[in-house]
Every structure is written in C-alpha cells, then in structure tokens.
Design an enzyme around this catalytic site. Sequence first.
Site, short mmCIF file in Angstrom:
data_model
loop_
_atom_site.label_atom_id
_atom_site.label_comp_id
_atom_site.label_asym_id
_atom_site.label_seq_id
_atom_site.Cartn_x
_atom_site.Cartn_y
_atom_site.Cartn_z
N GLY A 53 10.31 -17.16 -40.53
CA GLY A 53 11.77 -17.21 -40.70
C GLY A 53 12.15 -16.61 -42.04
O GLY A 53 11.30 -16.22 -42.85
N THR A 55 13.48 -17.92 -44.69
CA THR A 55 13.15 -18.69 -45.89
C THR A 55 11.64 -18.58 -46.17
O THR A 55 11.22 -18.28 -47.30
CB THR A 55 13.55 -20.17 -45.73
OG1 THR A 55 14.83 -20.23 -45.12
CG2 THR A 55 13.61 -20.87 -47.08
N ASP A 109 7.14 -23.91 -44.88
CA ASP A 109 7.95 -23.32 -43.81
C ASP A 109 9.40 -23.77 -43.94
O ASP A 109 9.69 -24.79 -44.57
CB ASP A 109 7.40 -23.74 -42.43
CG ASP A 109 7.83 -22.79 -41.31
OD1 ASP A 109 8.62 -21.87 -41.57
OD2 ASP A 109 7.38 -22.99 -40.17
N GLU A 131 4.01 -23.06 -35.03
CA GLU A 131 4.37 -23.81 -36.24
C GLU A 131 3.90 -25.26 -36.13
O GLU A 131 3.32 -25.82 -37.06
CB GLU A 131 5.89 -23.77 -36.45
CG GLU A 131 6.37 -22.40 -36.88
CD GLU A 131 7.89 -22.26 -36.92
OE1 GLU A 131 8.36 -21.34 -37.59
OE2 GLU A 131 8.59 -23.05 -36.28
O1 5RP Z 1 11.52 -22.74 -37.14
C1 5RP Z 1 11.67 -21.61 -37.53
C2 5RP Z 1 11.22 -20.42 -36.75
O2 5RP Z 1 10.71 -20.81 -35.51
C3 5RP Z 1 12.31 -21.36 -38.84
O3 5RP Z 1 11.58 -22.01 -39.83
C4 5RP Z 1 13.69 -21.90 -38.82
O4 5RP Z 1 14.35 -21.30 -37.73
C5 5RP Z 1 14.42 -21.62 -40.12
O5 5RP Z 1 14.66 -20.26 -40.21
P1 5RP Z 1 15.36 -19.60 -41.48
O6 5RP Z 1 14.47 -19.85 -42.65
O7 5RP Z 1 15.45 -18.14 -41.12
O8 5RP Z 1 16.71 -20.24 -41.64
#
Ligand code: 5RP
Length: 259
Positions: A53, A55, A109, A131
């Site tokens: 993702g 982040t 994550d 994940e």
């Molecule tokens: O679970 C995820 C991907 O499957 C991501 O960690 C979640 O969607 C957060 O995404 P972002 O950091 O782009 O807001």
Amino acid sequence: MEAGILVPSPTSSSPLSTPIPSVILTQDELKKIAAYKAVEYVESGMVLGLGTGSTAKHAVDRIGELLHQGKLQNIVGIPTSKKTHEQALSVGIPLSDLDSHPVLDLAIDGADEVDPHLNLVKGRGGSLLREKMVEGACRKFVVIVDESKLVKHLGGSGLAMPVEIVPFCWKFTAKRLQDLFEDAGCVGKLRTFGENGEPFVTDNRNYIVDLYFKKDIGDLKAASDAILQLAGVVEHGMFLDMATTVIVASELGITVKNK
Ligand SMILES: O=C(CO)[C@H](O)[C@H](O)COP(=O)(O)O
C-alpha cells in the site's frame, strides 16, 4: 492497552524530525512520517514482513535507503504482495518467503481502519491474504497510518470490509456473505476494475467481495468466525488482535499506541 504516547517532532534532518510545520501536511506526507518512525524499530539481522500500500511503500523505500547507506545490514524481507516484491527488489532488499522463514521478527504495514483496541481492517489494496499470513507469523506487527484511518468501530466508516473468495460461483458466496449481516444492512459488491468492470483478481487468483454496512456489525470475533465458516471464503480483512503497535501521524505529531 497502554495510553497513546505523543512523540514531539525531533529536530534533526529526517522527515520525522521536521518540526511541526505551519503549513498543512498532505495525507501522503503523514503516511511517510509514520512509515519512517516505524523503520526506527528495524535492526540489522532482522527478518521483516514488508507490507503493501501507499504507506508501507514509504517504509520499504526507507529500509532500502538504510541498507544502501550501510546503516542496516543482513535484512531479509518477506513481501506481502507481488507489488511489494517488485518494489523491495528494486530498492535492494534481499527477499525470502514464509517457507524458509516461518517466524519473522517484525512486520510493518498500513491499514484501512484502526479501532481503539488496535483491531484493523485491511485489504482495500487487495493483499489481505498474504498480509494476514505474513503478519500473523511476526513477533511484532507495527501498523502505520495517518489519523484518517482511526475509527470507533470496524466497518463503521461506510467504506469497504474486504473478503477474499474463490471465483467459483462468486455470486452465491457474495449473497451468503450479505445475508450473514442482513441485520447490519450489509451490501456486498464484487470488486472490479477498468471501464468494462472486470473482476479484480488477487495475487492468489481469487476475487474480492467488499462488504458495506449501514449499522454496527457487533461482536467482531463472532463476525470473523461466521465469515470464515462459509465455504468459498478464503480470508477476510479484519485483523483482530494482531497489531502490537500502531503509529499514527497527524498534524500534531506522532502517537504510538502499544498493545
Ligand atoms: O491492506 C492494505 C493492502 O491490502 C493496505 O495496507 C491498506 O489498504 C492501506 O493502504 P494505504 O497505505 O495505501 O492507505
């Protein structure tokens, strides 16, 4: 759970150390601040779960940068998606898998929702299964978010609660999922992409049904168990009691919440 600790911005030159600015930070800048803070938990020799993702991408970039500078050594990364696999290789992180490293030291994550008990919704990026496998094998799981991800109740934000299902008779499974949460006004929608509305296919060649709730879904463990009991379901995006630390970046600074 320990109370949140507000960490004032330090004063050296990393993004973390930027004093609280008078301008409004973008959401991506906040994500980067949280990610850089999480990478402070990384030590040489660790086996690391690498999240997916926008982040987590900042964390992977930062780990690559520190390896390149020689400030970290002997890191092994276990990516949670094909996309992160590619990104990690591109920044020079040596990779392995759960078969070779069944116990990880740390995973970093992002998340889509974080409740006050540090339960999460994940998978709006589509990588929830890998994940959950990788992050479930970690001694420490550090979640990085900007403050927009904080919610009172999971599923209460009006946004999607993803469920990965097998493609075989997906409408049947989607209907059964929806029926499970009829009282909460649940609507299940197949995740699609592109102009023609092609089904989104996960790294594991499955589909995703996004559940939308009008009301509180109640007991999360009961909801999790009920979803997982349905044949056709592979995994869902509720990560209950998995995060050990959540780092939240906001305009006021960084808050670290520990289990
Ligand atoms: O679970 C995820 C991907 O499957 C991501 O960690 C979640 O969607 C957060 O995404 P972002 O950091 O782009 O807001």
